[in-house]
Structures are given as C-alpha cells and as structure tokens.
Scaffold this motif. Structure first.
Motif, PDB file in Angstrom:
ATOM      1  N   ASP A   1     -27.239  55.149  11.687  1.00 37.37           N
ATOM      2  CA  ASP A   1     -27.810  54.345  12.764  1.00 37.37           C
ATOM      3  C   ASP A   1     -28.233  55.213  13.947  1.00 37.37           C
ATOM      4  N   LEU A   2     -27.584  56.356  14.045  1.00 38.43           N
ATOM      5  CA  LEU A   2     -27.869  57.256  15.155  1.00 38.43           C
ATOM      6  C   LEU A   2     -29.032  58.184  14.812  1.00 38.43           C
TER       7      LEU A   2
ATOM      8  N   ALA B   1     -25.363  56.371  23.191  1.00 38.00           N
ATOM      9  CA  ALA B   1     -25.269  57.508  22.281  1.00 38.00           C
ATOM     10  C   ALA B   1     -26.644  58.137  22.086  1.00 38.00           C
ATOM     11  N   LYS B   2     -27.634  57.286  21.894  1.00 39.91           N
ATOM     12  CA  LYS B   2     -28.981  57.801  21.644  1.00 39.91           C
ATOM     13  C   LYS B   2     -29.529  58.538  22.858  1.00 39.91           C
ATOM     14  N   SER B   3     -29.272  57.965  24.026  1.00 47.26           N
ATOM     15  CA  SER B   3     -29.825  58.621  25.208  1.00 47.26           C
ATOM     16  C   SER B   3     -29.114  59.947  25.470  1.00 47.26           C
ATOM     17  N   ILE B   4     -27.812  59.997  25.163  1.00 47.48           N
ATOM     18  CA  ILE B   4     -27.109  61.277  25.317  1.00 47.48           C
ATOM     19  C   ILE B   4     -27.737  62.325  24.418  1.00 47.48           C
ATOM     20  N   LEU B   5     -27.980  61.933  23.162  1.00 51.77           N
ATOM     21  CA  LEU B   5     -28.572  62.868  22.213  1.00 51.77           C
ATOM     22  C   LEU B   5     -29.952  63.307  22.683  1.00 51.77           C
TER      23      LEU B   5
ATOM     24  N   ILE C   1     -31.117  67.325  11.001  1.00 46.86           N
ATOM     25  CA  ILE C   1     -29.659  67.480  10.954  1.00 46.86           C
ATOM     26  C   ILE C   1     -29.145  66.858   9.661  1.00 46.86           C
ATOM     27  N   ASN C   2     -28.412  67.613   8.902  1.00 46.42           N
ATOM     28  CA  ASN C   2     -27.791  67.072   7.689  1.00 46.42           C
ATOM     29  C   ASN C   2     -26.370  67.598   7.622  1.00 46.42           C
ATOM     30  N   LEU C   3     -25.430  66.730   7.912  1.00 47.38           N
ATOM     31  CA  LEU C   3     -24.046  67.163   8.035  1.00 47.38           C
ATOM     32  C   LEU C   3     -23.294  67.010   6.721  1.00 47.38           C
ATOM     33  N   ILE C   4     -22.391  67.927   6.477  1.00 44.74           N
ATOM     34  CA  ILE C   4     -21.531  67.828   5.298  1.00 44.74           C
ATOM     35  C   ILE C   4     -20.252  67.115   5.710  1.00 44.74           C
ATOM     36  N   PHE C   5     -19.992  66.014   5.034  1.00 43.37           N
ATOM     37  CA  PHE C   5     -18.833  65.187   5.356  1.00 43.37           C
ATOM     38  C   PHE C   5     -17.780  65.409   4.293  1.00 43.37           C
ATOM     39  N   LEU C   6     -16.836  66.269   4.585  1.00 45.84           N
ATOM     40  CA  LEU C   6     -15.790  66.576   3.617  1.00 45.84           C
ATOM     41  C   LEU C   6     -14.746  65.458   3.650  1.00 45.84           C
ATOM     42  N   THR C   7     -14.413  64.935   2.475  1.00 41.83           N
ATOM     43  CA  THR C   7     -13.440  63.845   2.500  1.00 41.83           C
ATOM     44  C   THR C   7     -12.578  63.851   1.251  1.00 41.83           C
ATOM     45  N   ARG C   8     -11.493  63.148   1.318  1.00 44.83           N
ATOM     46  CA  ARG C   8     -10.613  62.983   0.161  1.00 44.83           C
ATOM     47  C   ARG C   8     -10.628  61.528  -0.258  1.00 44.83           C
TER      48      ARG C   8
ATOM     49  N   ASP D   1     -36.304  63.313  17.398  1.00 42.31           N
ATOM     50  CA  ASP D   1     -36.948  63.157  16.091  1.00 42.31           C
ATOM     51  C   ASP D   1     -38.424  63.447  16.272  1.00 42.31           C
ATOM     52  N   ALA D   2     -38.768  64.732  16.265  1.00 42.68           N
ATOM     53  CA  ALA D   2     -40.141  65.123  16.587  1.00 42.68           C
ATOM     54  C   ALA D   2     -41.100  64.786  15.455  1.00 42.68           C
ATOM     55  N   ASP D   3     -40.638  64.937  14.209  1.00 38.64           N
ATOM     56  CA  ASP D   3     -41.580  64.683  13.099  1.00 38.64           C
ATOM     57  C   ASP D   3     -41.586  63.217  12.664  1.00 38.64           C
ATOM     58  N   GLY D   4     -40.803  62.392  13.331  1.00 44.02           N
ATOM     59  CA  GLY D   4     -40.883  60.955  13.098  1.00 44.02           C
ATOM     60  C   GLY D   4     -40.405  60.487  11.741  1.00 44.02           C
ATOM     61  N   ASN D   5     -39.551  61.272  11.092  1.00 45.65           N
ATOM     62  CA  ASN D   5     -39.062  60.820   9.781  1.00 45.65           C
ATOM     63  C   ASN D   5     -37.765  60.037   9.902  1.00 45.65           C
ATOM     64  N   GLY D   6     -37.385  59.706  11.120  1.00 47.13           N
ATOM     65  CA  GLY D   6     -36.176  58.908  11.296  1.00 47.13           C
ATOM     66  C   GLY D   6     -34.917  59.736  11.369  1.00 47.13           C
ATOM     67  N   ILE D   7     -35.050  61.035  11.193  1.00 45.82           N
ATOM     68  CA  ILE D   7     -33.871  61.890  11.250  1.00 45.82           C
ATOM     69  C   ILE D   7     -34.016  62.847  12.424  1.00 45.82           C
ATOM     70  N   LEU D   8     -32.972  62.948  13.224  1.00 48.86           N
ATOM     71  CA  LEU D   8     -33.034  63.824  14.387  1.00 48.86           C
ATOM     72  C   LEU D   8     -33.023  65.290  13.942  1.00 48.86           C
ATOM     73  N   GLU D   9     -33.657  66.113  14.760  1.00 46.86           N
ATOM     74  CA  GLU D   9     -33.620  67.537  14.462  1.00 46.86           C
ATOM     75  C   GLU D   9     -32.604  68.212  15.380  1.00 46.86           C
TER      76      GLU D   9
END
Lengths: 312, 324, 526, 311
Positions: free
Chosen positions: C388-389, C339-343, C365-372, C350-358
């Motif tokens: 984890d990704l 998964a990581k290599s595909i991404l 990337i910050n996704l909205i997870f709509l749920t019930r 993660d260019a700025d090294g904060n652990g979050i992919l851009e």
C-alpha cells in the motif's frame, strides 16, 4: 533358495544405502560437523575442535569411510546432542513401539486386504462395489488426513479412545486401548493398498484357464477362488506387497505424529524440527535396512511357496 | 480307426441343443459367436464339431456348461436328461459339472493349476462331489493316474510344470473321467501335441469313454482326427452349423461347398487353401455366410439358407445351402 | 481352510474392538495436580533439555525469583546485599531447606553450583569473564565481580541449584540424563520422568519445612499436539495449562470459556512480536524510512487477526508496560498519508510511475522479508501493508536454523521475530539484547551500531542503584521511540487457563505459573 | 487366415472380444485366456468417465484459477467464517476465502504433481528402454539400480534430504521425480524386450537401421500407451507425498498448496475449534483428485492389458 544374482543385488543395495548415509551429511551444503551433530547445539570453540577430532573429520575421507563402516558393524549410529543419548539406543526404544503399532496392523491389513480384495476381484456385486469405492477413497486419501478425521470424530467428539500416546498407565489393556484407533487406521491404510493390488491380481487370474477348468470340475463360486485362484494371484504380488512395506511404514510415521505417539515417527519429526541429523540419518538407515530385509524375506517366502521356483 | 456302430438313432438322445444363440458384448460391438445351433448328442456316441479356428465351436462347448464369461449372452435350450442346462442356476450347474458332464480343455498346461500337485487336482472332483476325505481321494486319483501310465511314483507328487504337454493332457483326462460322467466334452484335445502323441491320447480317451459308457462331444479343427474317432460330424462355419451327418458320409460325399473346401485343404487332397479370409463375427455377411468365398454361389445365396434334411443312408443328414 | 481364515478374521477384529471398552483407567492415589504443557521434554536432562530445566525449578529452586511486579526477591537466598561499588554480592542462604533425602542444603551446594555451571554450562559462560571468585561465609555465598554488573540478581533467577554430592562426579552435565528419582530441595522433587508418555512425576519433598503444599504430587503432562492438550484440558485430564514464555492459543480460549469450567490468569506479556530491520542496509538505515514504515502498519488489524484482540496497540517505545520502569511513549498508529508524505519528503519517489517507489540509488525498492513458518501469517500481512505504501517485498521463508544463519550474515532487509520474556531482560534489560551490535546469539538481531545506544547499555549494566536504573530505562525507551530500531506490532497478554476446581493461582512475569510460590498456594476449591 | 492353422488359436477370438480396435502393430501374442474380458463392465467405464470429468475440471481450475476464483486468495475478509453466501467455503484464520485458496492451490499441487511425474516418467522410460532394448550387461546394471531404488523408503529419504537442503517447492518435486521412476522403468523394460524381438524390428536391425532410428520410430510409439497410466499414477503419488511433506512443515509455506492449507489448519487450531471447512476442503480435494487419477489410470492400464495380454 535365493539365487546368487539376487543375493548380490541385496548385498549391493545394502552397501549402497549404508554408504549413501555416509555421504549425505558430508556432501550437503554447510559444515559437515554441523551436518553430523545437528544444529542449535551450544558448543564452545574448544569443544568444537575436540569433537571434530573425535569424529575423525580431520582425517582423509577414505579413512572416515572405513571408520564409519566399523561403527555401523558395531551398531554405533552416533550420538544425539539434542536428546543426550546414543542414536542406536533411541531407535531401539522407539522402534519397539512403532513395530507394536504397525506390525499387527500390517499383518491384519495384509490378511483382510488380500481376502477382501480377492473377493472383490472375483465377483462384482452392489455391496462389493460400494466396498471397493470406500476402500479406493481410503487408498487415495493421505493417511494423515484420514487419521486426523478419525481422531477428531472418535476421540475428540465421542471420547471413545485416548487422545495421545502409546500408554498412560502401562498395563497391557491400557496399551491396547491406546493402540486401537491408530492401529485400526494403519490397518485400513495397509488394507486399502493390499486390497487394490490383490483385486487387480485376481481380476487377471480369474480369466485364466485353470480357473475355468476348476469351475468345469464342479467347484462352486468362491471354492474356485480360495482353492485355486487365491494362491496363484497372491504369489506374484508377494514381492509387490513387500515393496509396499516401506510405504506403509512411512504411513505409520504420519499416524504416530497425528496421535502424538512417541515412536519412530515422532522421533523423526522432532529430529526434523530441531535438525537433529544423527537421529534423522540413523532412523533412515534402520528403516531402510528393515525394508530391504522385508524384501529379502518376501523373496525367500516366494521361492518357498512357489513350487516352480522351489524345484528349479 | 473308424468304428462302425449301428446308426446313432439307435440310442436315446442324451443332450439336445435347440436353437442356441451365443453372443458377446464387446467394445467393438456384439460378436455373434454361435447362431441357431441345433444338435443332438446320443448315448455312447462320439459327435465331432469341426471348423476353422474362431468359428465358434469352442463357444458351444463352454455355453453348454455355462462356462462363458459374463459378457456372453446365451439363448435357446440345451436339454440334458430333461433339464435345460442353460436355465439352471450356478449351484445346480456346479453339481452337473464334472459329475454328469466333464470337459477337457485344449491347453493342458494352462488348464491345470500350476502350483497344485497333479494328484490333488485329479482328486478334487472326488472331494467336491463325493465328499471323500483328502487322503482317500488322492489315493483314488493316483490309481486313476496309473491307468494313464502316470502311476510311476514321482508323478502324483509332481506339479504340472514338471510334466510334458502330453502328460498334462492325460492328467486332464483323468480328472474329467474320475467320476465317470455321462458326457465328455473334449475341446481340441490334440492341440499342441505332435501327431502320434495326439493319436495316442485320443485312443486312450476313446477307450476310457467306451469303458464308462459316456458320450463324447469332440471339438476339433483336425478333420482326420474327427473322421477316425467320431460317429457323426457337424461342420461349423462362422458361428453356424453348415452341415451335419455321419462321419463316413461327410467325408465320402461332402455336400456344403465349405465342407468340400475344407477337405481340399487336407494334405492328402493337395493342400488347396480356401480363398479369402474368415468373415467378421460382429458384422457377418448377409445371407449365406460362406457366400463371399463360395465357388458355387448363386444369387439367392444372398438370402439366409435354412438347415434342410437331406436323404441319406444313415438318416440324419442336414445341410445349410441353397444348392440342395 | 482359507475360507475359514476368512471367517475368523472379522471375529478377531471384533474381539480387538471390544478390548478398549473393557479398559478401566487406574487412578493414582492422593491429591494430584496435573499441568498440561506443549513444552515437550525430550530427554531427562536438567541442564541439557531446556524444558526440563524450567520444570526442574520446582525441585531445584533458583537463588532468586521475580515477584509479580517484576522486582527481584530471594528464593533459595533469604536476602542479599550488594557493595557500594557494585562488585561484591552477598547472598544469605535460607537455613530451612533440606534435600529430599533429608540432608541439609548448604551454602557449599550453592557455591558448587555456580562454579560448576560457569565451567560446564555454555549459557552460564559469562560468569567466567565476570565473576572473579565465589566463596562461602557462614550461611552466605559471596560473589566477587571484576566490574559492576547490575543484572546478577536477575541472572540468578534462572539457574537451578544442584546437589554437590551428586553432580561433582558428573563430567558432562549437559549429557547427564536420569529418568528416575532426582534429589531436590524444593517443595516437590522429581520422582520419575516417563519420556514415552511425556510425563514428569513430582512427589512432595518430605523434608520441606516451608508452607505446606496442598498436593501430594504434581504431574507435568507434555503434549506434542496443541489440539490434544486443549481437549485434555476440556475433559479434565489436566488441571491447568502452562507454556514457558507463551500463552494459551487465543483462538481456543473461547471454547474453554464456553464450557464454564475454566478461569484464566491474564498477564501482560513481557515478550512481544516485532518487526526487525537490517539497520546496516539502505533504506532501513534511514530513520525517515523507518518512520514511514511505522505509519504503514495496521496495528489494530494485526492485533485482531494474530492475537484475536488479546492485547493492545503498542507504543513507539517498544518496551511493554509489564516491564519494570516502563515509560509511556507515543502510541503507534496507522496513517498512510503521513507515511507517504514522509517518504516523499525523504526523497523516495515513484519517478517511473510503475507504482513502486525508487530508493536513493534510483532503482525500485524490493525488500527481502526473511521469515519463519511461525510468522508466515504476520509476514503476509506486513507485505500487504508495504504494498500500500508502494514498496515491494519478497518473502523468504526459512526454517529456524537458516533464519539464524541468514540473519547473522545480514542477508535480509526485514524480518518478523518474537522476543521472549527472558530475551527482553537479557543484556542491559528492556530489549537491548536484541539490538546491540556487540552481541551475538540465536535470536538477536545485533544491528544497532549507534555509540549512544552502546553507552546507554553499558551504563545500565554498571548501574549501582535503583534510581539510576530507572533513569537509564526511561532513556532507552525514549531512544527506541525516536530511532525505531525495531517496531513492536502488538503487546499481547499471556492467557493461562486453569480448571475452576482449583484456586489460588499465582503467576510471575518470568516463568508464569511455574514458580514455587504458585505450587504452594494452589488448592482444590470446594 | 486361410485354412486351419493349429497354433494361432483363440487369440483372434480374444482380440475381437476384448480389444478395442487399436492396432498394435504386429503384436503376436501368446494368449491364454480365450474368453476373458477384463474391462467389459459398463459400470467400470462409467466410473472412469467420472474420473476423467473430475480430472479435467481440476485441470481447468488450475489453468484458469485467476478467472474462476471468486476473489484473490490473499485478500482478507472476516476470519473463521463458516461456509455461507459470501464465502461459499468459508474463510481461514486470516479471513482469506477458502474457495479461492483451493482453486489457486490446485495450481501449486498440480505443478508439483506434474513436474515430479514428468521427471519420473522420463527417467523411468529411458532407463527401461535402454535396459530392455540393449539387454545384456546394460540391462543387468540398470535393473540392478532399479531394484535398489525400489527398496529405498522414499518418504523418509525425502524427509532426510529436505531437512538438509531446506524446503522449497521445486526441490520437493525434483526429489520425488528422481525417486519415483522405478515401476515405470520395469514396465517399459519388459515391453521393450518384447518389441525388440518382433519381426519387423529384427528385420530393420538386419537392414542396418541405427538403434536411434528404431527406438524413435518403432519402440517409442508402442510405449506411449503403457507409460500414460504410469505417468498419471505418479502424479497421484507425488501429490499425496507433497501434501504429506507439507503437513510435516517441510513444504514451502509461501505457496498456497492443498497440503500447506491442511498444515495451517492443523497447526493453528482448525481442528480443535471445529473449523471443519478449513481442512476438509483441501483434504477432500487431494483425495478426490487422486481418486480421479487412479480411476483413469487403472482404466488405461486394464485396457492396455487387454490389448497386449499378460506380460
């Protein structure tokens, strides 16, 4: 009996509460039609327009307000598209059961609560302290939590009582069997609140001079409590007990949900889940009117029972 | 009105209080409300206990009848007809209260049950002690009330809040007298009433007391009233009895500096207040309690004085002061 | 006096306490089959209340039925014929069906039903656009369509047939309620509905000419509280469990098993739980991103925690094996490094090294997870897998109606939702109804705009032969496997417990055990 | 107190028997209970100390949740573990540690409770203060409003409003805060009425001090003791209400509050399968916490009454 000022207050209260009910669906975010009908209702575009006209939503707000009052005065609380019935019929059906569950319990809770509370406030003993501790724990626990535990222990584990509903066959005995445990829970709940209030009131009253004078007359122990202190302690809290009526009734709603009883509680709960707004609003309105009436009744009772008010 | 009876020792002592101590446990500490009280109340006599507000005189009255709250502790004895009242159980005590010993409180409007008809309250002792049925008890109570000029038709069905303070005081007296008790304790009966009314109530009280042959223990801060009605007087200061004797002697020839100072407070003596203020009852002064305010204090006053008998015409004259 | 009251009160309480122990429960006479269900009927309206509508299939059977293998057979219809162009459907009605009052069921009743539903029942509104004319001919009802519509027989497995003489005078069928006796021509008819206790009482239809049922009456007991229902089963108050499009709660299965009194009908579910994605938004529109997502999910943990192992890890082809024309595609698996290599190769770094992919725009990337609420637990797991990704997501928990609104407005990135058996079958079958962007509806995502997919759907609908259908079905599943418009999280089993005292249970994929055949075959075992 | 002053009577006595030495400035009161000592019981004080200890330990748990909890409440272990060595209070359906959930949940429950109570107390005190201090028309109107609010059944109203407005953690706190101020308003009003009649306030007014000054420097300080128990009791009611609303499924499911935990246990088979640790722990936490608040609150209330006498 009821002073003009008080009567005005009641009238204004009723007026405002009923008006509040008018404005809530219209002021909330979203389409007022949806807010009035409820969601998840499949309607065709033409029937939407037709309903909008039928409900008068295309008319000016002032006109709608007048129409609303007109409906209220004819006990027309709207129609539930979820339950396919008039809200007033629905509430009438369900309220009967809720009252059957809660009124005897409230009366019982009021009698036992005030009597036990008065005794506990009157004189402390190891037994009464334990009793107070027990009742205080009930007082502090959410009513649905205690009911859940009782349901689990007595109905699930012991099988002493039916698991759900107001009745299965419909005979009086069958209804009583079904009602017993939830009613007992209600009684405990209402008892604990009345107990705490009454205990506090007696605690205050027992130091008063008339109680000491009654003792000086030769009255023995609880004779003083029941001949003198009890009524004096009860009078000022009659209105307080009535104010609690709304709270206890709300407790009944939760108990109904736990015991899967088809009363007002489940009606509101289901309406909540399916966003059946007419039912929610109608129920709120009726409950409020009941609470206001209970307060009015308490006020009247108070002014009848207290000679100081009666003779003014 | 000073009635001159033969010396009180003429009669048998009815109630004998012996070394009574009363204290209260509070969050601030132990309040020593009454210390080493010794008193005798004789048959048919009137004994007045006088003192400033808060000196503990009311405590004595309540202690005798075990009417103190639960944080009070009472030591000593109070012998009444051979029985020690202080060691009686609540049940036995309840039999004595109202029947043998009755008390009248200082605040009539608050001492009566506000939501009970006056006649019912007066009738209550009859129902409790004599087990009379309700209607008979009430008709007797109405008779009693009419003797106190409360017999006009309206009064018995009325509630305390509809009556004046003086009328309520009479209701209280009627309640206390209805069983002809042997001892009547009146705790500041004139309080809250105007002078003339107080006198009138007192007169009625004294009249009834004589009629039923009871003794009266009068507790008051009103020296003049005490002088008028009592045979003997005990002066209290800060929980202690500092002087006792026949009322005439106390007034004519006060011994204790406090008694003297008290008398000087009276209007006819020129309103001279006592310098200083009442001491704390939790932490009373060492030695003589009046020492800090006393004009005639001596060095040895720092030691506690004993009650000593003093020679007098009437006999029973006592004072707690190193001057004597 | 007050003291007396005080003494009386406990005595009264004691008396009250004695009441329950003197109660004797009344037994109804005859052989009764009691079904417990969490599907609470809220009003006695066959068309207005969806649960009542399902239960009414026993008194008012549908025209068609789904067999155990997913194929369609006649029920009220003895057989049916389709013209070669797929535009004329002829249903031959059985002639041994009688209403519970003794009148015969006629083709006119069937004709009336569909005319009536098309006009008054929103869910059948599609007929107005598709069906030109309905007529009767001897013992047959003929539907003339304006275009081929391969699903007609499937649709007709859902609508109850109504009695013309009753319903023709009812103007608002959705609002029509009747808590008393209702005419029915099935093996049982509705004798009464008690909303207070939530029981529907069915009585045997005296004029039923088919195979004789083994019971005099059937009762449907609704339980608002699942726990109470479980206990009622355990205690024998009800004989079997039924939930439309649902299973018995897995955590409670073991307890029933332990009693030794129960057996279970286990069927692969057609419906499934899946991860929906807003394909109209970055980065979900990127196939590589979706691929990476599919490798991030720990399917076996999901299966273990949410379905307690009652099911299997799904394939990329989305469609579960229980559906007709299932095709075996690659099984989904967790492979974080892949998964990581595909991404990485797709340009998510993660260019700025904060652990979050851009994302492609260079922002985290910050996704909205709509749920019930129902899917809260699964969503929590998913958010964890995404973390984890190196992908942040934020849960937005809403109630059902808000979910519908926000989903329709596209105000989300990811969502967890469930497809029902009927949902999987709707539109062009095989779950297409959930993705086709030309559709709308409460539960569907309508986010797939790919013309290739749209054409596939149209082809299926216009198919006129079974082999054609199968061919298209395989194409759809391959499409799913390659393009991942939605990712199935697990394929589960529908578990339906029943008391061992009864045997002969029969379940179909569409309505589970609530089908006419089942009620004819179940019997009390000796 | 020089000489014998009729009328000042037994108050002095009751003060020294019952008061705890806190100086209530210039409080001259009509006391009718010479020997009454409302909170004399040592036992009562002991019980309220227990309440205080419980209360503060919950408070500490909420503040230091991250240090105290054995693991992250979102971490997953084996599901449905009964209480044991690894997980003192067991695990839930997702295998999350119940103890950690409880500790983190105390934070959410407390914030809702405190938030609602703070708001209720602020509104209640201001309304009571204005009504009591200014009397007359303002009093009539404000108390009229209070009476009306008192009569509205609050839980049903919150349910209706929450249904329209969608559940959220802050919304519920806000709704409760805006409904629960009535009893505080009543008490504060009667107190403010008393204070404004007192000599030193009267004289300050005649000296031309502004209302604001008098309110801030004289009235407010006297109210704090009165408001404190009301504040505590509002926390208790708010917490019970929050848990009830969460139980109905109207709560915020992404927040781990005690009510939400019970809701999950209730809706996911915790009862029927006998996973008692799952629902008993949060249920007892609510009960015990509310109990501790009620104990402290009633202690404070009775103490106040003993200081200020019957109002």
């Amino acid at each position: 009996m009821l002073s003009g000022k008080k009567a005005t207050r009641y009238a204004i209260a009723l007026f405002l509460i009923i008006s509040l009910n008018f404005f809530i669906p219209r002021s909330m975010p979203g389409d007022p039609l949806t807010n009035l009908l409820g969601e998840d209702i499949s309607l065709t575009a033409s029937s939407v327009q037709e309903l909008r006209e039928r409900m008068g939503l295309d008319r000016p707000l002032s006109q709608q307000f007048l129409d609303y009052w007109h409906d209220i005065l004819r006990f027309d609380l709207g129609y539930s598209f979820h339950l396919h019935r008039n809200v007033s019929d629905l509430i009438y059906d369900r309220m009967k059961w809720t009252l059957l569950l809660s009124l005897p319990a409230m009366v019982m809770g009021a009698i036992l609560g005030t009597l036990l509370g008065a005794r506990a406030g009157w004189k402390s003993s190891a037994l009464r302290r334990t009793q107070t501790g027990f009742i205080m724990a009930i007082y502090c626990a959410p009513p649905y939590f205690i009911s859940l535990i009782a349901l689990y222990l007595l109905s699930y584990k012991q099988g002493l009582f039916p698991l759900k509903g107001f009745y299965s066959t419909g005979s009086a005995l069958d209804i009583a069997h079904h009602l017993f445990l939830p009613s007992a829970m209600m009684t405990l709940f209402s008892l604990s609140r009345n107990y705490m209030i009454m205990k506090g009131s007696v605690l205050q009253e027992k130091g008063s001079l008339y109680a000491t004078f009654a003792r000086a007359k030769g009255l023995y122990d609880e004779q003083i409590l029941f001949r003198h202190v009890f009524k004096n302690a009860l009078l000022p809290i009659i209105t307080l007990l009535a104010l609690d009526f709304g709270f206890i009734l709300s407790g009944a709603l939760f108990i109904e949900i736990v015991f899967s009883m088809n009363g007002m509680g489940s009606l509101i709960y289901d309406a909540l889940l399916s966003r059946d707004y007419p039912v929610l609003q109608g129920s709120f309105l009726i409950i409020t009117i009941m609470v206001v009436s209970a307060n009015l009744l308490a006020d009247l009772l108070y002014s009848y029972l207290d000679p100081r008010v009666r003779w003014q | 009105m000073n009635r001159h009876l033969p010396s009180s020792s003429y009669f048998r002592p009815l109630l004998c209080i012996d070394e009574m101590y009363v204290s209260f446990d509070t969050s601030l500490g132990r309040v020593k409300a009454a210390q080493n009280i010794c008193l005798e109340l004789h048959e048919r006599e009137t004994l007045a206990i006088v003192g400033e507000t808060g000196c503990g005189k009311s405590v004595i009255a309540s202690a005798i009848l075990q009417l103190l709250p639960s944080n009070a502790s009472v030591k000593g004895k109070a012998i009444f007809l051979g029985r020690d009242l202080l060691s009686l159980g609540e049940r036995e005590m309840a039999d004595i209260r109202g029947q043998e010993i009755a008390i009248i409180f200082q605040n009539p409007s608050l001492s009566l049950n506000p939501i009970m008809k006056v006649a019912e309250q007066v009738a209550e002792p009859l129902q409790i002690h004599r087990r009379l049925p309700r209607h008979r008890a009430i008709s007797k109570a109405e008779d009693m009330l009419s003797r106190f000029k409360l017999g006009d038709k309206a009064s018995p069905v009325m509630y305390p809040f509809q009556l004046s303070g003086g009328m309520n005081q009479r209701v209280m007296i009627a309640t206390s007298m209805i069983l002809s008790p042997k001892i009547l304790i009146a705790d500041e009966p004139s309080k809250g009433l105007d002078q003339s009314l107080a006198r009138q109530v007192m007169k009625e009280l004294a009249g009834i007391k004589d009629e039923i042959g009871a003794s009266l223990l009068l507790i008051t801060h009103d020296l003049l009233l005490a002088k008028e009605v009592s045979d003997r007087i005990a002066v209290m200061y800060c929980g202690e009895i500092v002087e006792a004797g026949s009322s005439a002697e106390i007034f004519d020839e006060p011994l204790h500096p406090y008694t003297k100072a008290l008398l000087n407070c009276l209007p006819e003596m020129g309103f001279k207040p006592i310098p200083g203020s009442s001491p704390s009852m939790i932490d009373p002064p060492e030695g003589c309690r009046f020492y800090p305010r006393c004009r005639e204090r001596l060095d040895r006053c720092l030691l506690s004085p004993k009650m000593i008998k003093v020679e007098s015409d009437d006999g029973d004259r006592e004072v707690r002061c190193w001057l004597y | 006096m007050k003291q007396n009251t005080y003494k009386i009160a406990p005595v009264l309480l004691l008396c009250l306490m004695l009441i329950p122990f003197s109660t004797a429960s009344e037994e109804s006479s005859g052989m009764v089959l009691k079904i417990g269900t969490p599907n609470v009927v809220k009003s006695a309206s066959i068309l207005g209340d969806s649960n009542m509508g399902v239960f009414a299939h026993l008194s008012n059977p549908t025209l068609m039925k789904m067999a155990a293998d997913g194929s369609l057979e006649g029920l009220t219809a003895r057989s049916y014929e389709v013209s070669e162009d797929g535009k004329t459907w002829k249903f031959i009605i059985r002639d041994d069906l009688y209403w519970s009052d003794g009148e015969k069921l006629t083709p006119e009743d069937v004709q009336f039903t569909f005319d009536y539903l098309a006009e008054n029942y929103p869910a059948a509104g599609w007929m107005k656009e598709t069906v030109n004319d309905i007529s009767t001919q001897d013992d047959a009802v003929i539907f003339k369509l304006n275009k081929p519509y391969s699903r007609l027989n499937l649709e007709f497995a859902t609508y109850p047939i109504l009695a013309k003489r009753i319903w023709e005078s009812i103007e608002e069928p959705m609002e029509y309620t009747n808590e008393g006796e209702m005419l029915g021509f099935g093996p049982f008819y509705i004798n009464s509905t008690d909303l207070g206790t939530g029981v529907i009482y069915f009585k045997r239809n005296p004029h039923w000419k088919g195979a004789s049922p083994n019971f005099d009456s059937v009762e449907i007991h609704a339980f608002a509280n699942m726990d109470v229902l479980s206990l009622a089963l355990e205690k024998g108050d009800v004989d079997a469990y039924y939930k439309y499009a649902g299973t018995y709660p897995y955590p409670s299965v073991k307890k029933l098993e332990d009693t030794g009194n129960f057996e279970f009908v286990e069927k692969d579910n057609i419906g499934l739980i899946f991860l929906g994605m807003n394909l109209k938004k970055e980065p979900m529109s990127d196939l590589s991103f979706r691929k990476a997502l599919s490798y991030a999910i720990n399917y076996s943990e999901m299966l273990k925690l949410d379905a307690l192992g009652f099911g299997q890890v799904p394939n990329a082809g989305f469609v579960p094996p229980s559906m007709m024309n299932f095709k075996q595609t690659a099984q989904l698996e967790q492979n974080l490094s892949l998964a990581k290599s595909i991404l990485d190769s797709a340009g998510y770094k993660d260019a700025d090294g904060n652990g979050i992919l851009e994302g492609k725009d260079g922002k985290d990337i910050n996704l909205i997870f709509l749920t019930r609420t129902d899917y809260q637990r699964v969503t929590e797991l998913m958010v964890d897998y995404l973390k984890d990704l190196g992908i942040e997501s934020e849960i937005k928990n809403v109630d059902s109606s808000t979910w519908i609104k926000q989903k329709d407005a596209g105000e989300y990135d990811l969502t967890i939702t469930r497809s029902t058996p009927w949902g999987m079958l709707m539109h062009a079958n095989w779950g297409t109804g959930y993705f086709d962007s030309r559709r709308t509806g409460e539960g569907v995502l309508h986010v797939l705009e790919d013309p290739e997919f749209h054409k596939l759907c149209d082809d299926i609908l216009a198919a006129t032969s079974q082999s054609q259908l199968q061919d298209y079905a395989y194409q759809v599943q391959d499409y799913y496997g390659e393009n991942l418009p939605g990712i199935a999280l697990y394929w589960n089993k529908v578990v339906t417990p029943y008391n061992k005292a009864f045997s002969g249970w029969y379940s179909d994929p569409l309505y589970g055990i609530f089908n006419v055949d089942n009620f004819l075959s179940v019997e009390k075992s000796r | 107190m020089a000489g014998i002053k009729p009328g000042s009577g037994p108050c002095a006595m009751s003060e020294c028997f019952c008061g705890d030495g806190k100086d209530v400035r210039g409080m001259e009161k009509e006391c009718d209970r010479p020997y009454h000592c409302p909170y004399g019981g040592i036992l009562f004080r002991k019980v309220s100390i227990i309440g205080l200890v419980l209360f503060s330990s919950f408070l500490l748990a909420a503040i230091f949740s991250s240090f105290l909890s054995p693991c992250d409440p979102w971490d997953r272990f084996e599901p449905y573990l009964p209480p044991g060595q690894d997980h003192i209070l067991g695990t839930n359906d997702l295998g999350q540690d119940i103890l950690s959930e409880l500790i983190y949940g105390s934070r959410v429950s407390l914030i809702v409770g405190f938030g609602a109570a703070l708001m209720a107390t602020t509104i209640g005190s201001s309304i009571g203060l204005l009504a009591g201090y200014f009397k007359g028309m303002a009093d009539e109107i404000l108390m009229g409003i209070t009476d009306i609010f008192l009569m509205i059944p609050q839980i049903p109203l919150i349910i209706v409003l929450a249904a329209f407005l969608r559940p959220s953690f802050w919304l519920i706190a806000l709704l409760m805060g805006s409904l629960w101020w009535t009893s505080t308003a009543r008490v504060v009003r009667s107190k403010a009425l008393q204070i404004r009649e007192m000599g030193y306030v009267q004289s300050k007014r005649s000296l031309g001090f502004s209302h604001l000054h008098i309110i801030v420097s004289d009235v407010l300080p006297n109210l704090s003791q009165l408001v404190m128990p009301k504040f505590l009791l509002s926390i208790a009611s708010a917490m019970i209400a929050e848990s009830s609303i969460s139980f109905l499924g109207l709560g915020d499911p992404s927040m781990k509050s005690w009510g939400m935990m019970i809701n999950f246990a209730f809706s996911r088979g915790g009862f029927i399968n006998g996973y008692w640790w799952w629902y008993m722990a949060p249920g007892l936490c609510i009960t015990i916490f509310v109990l501790s608040i009620v104990l402290i609150g009633s202690f404070l209330e009775e103490r106040d009454e003993s200081i200020m006498g019957q109002q």
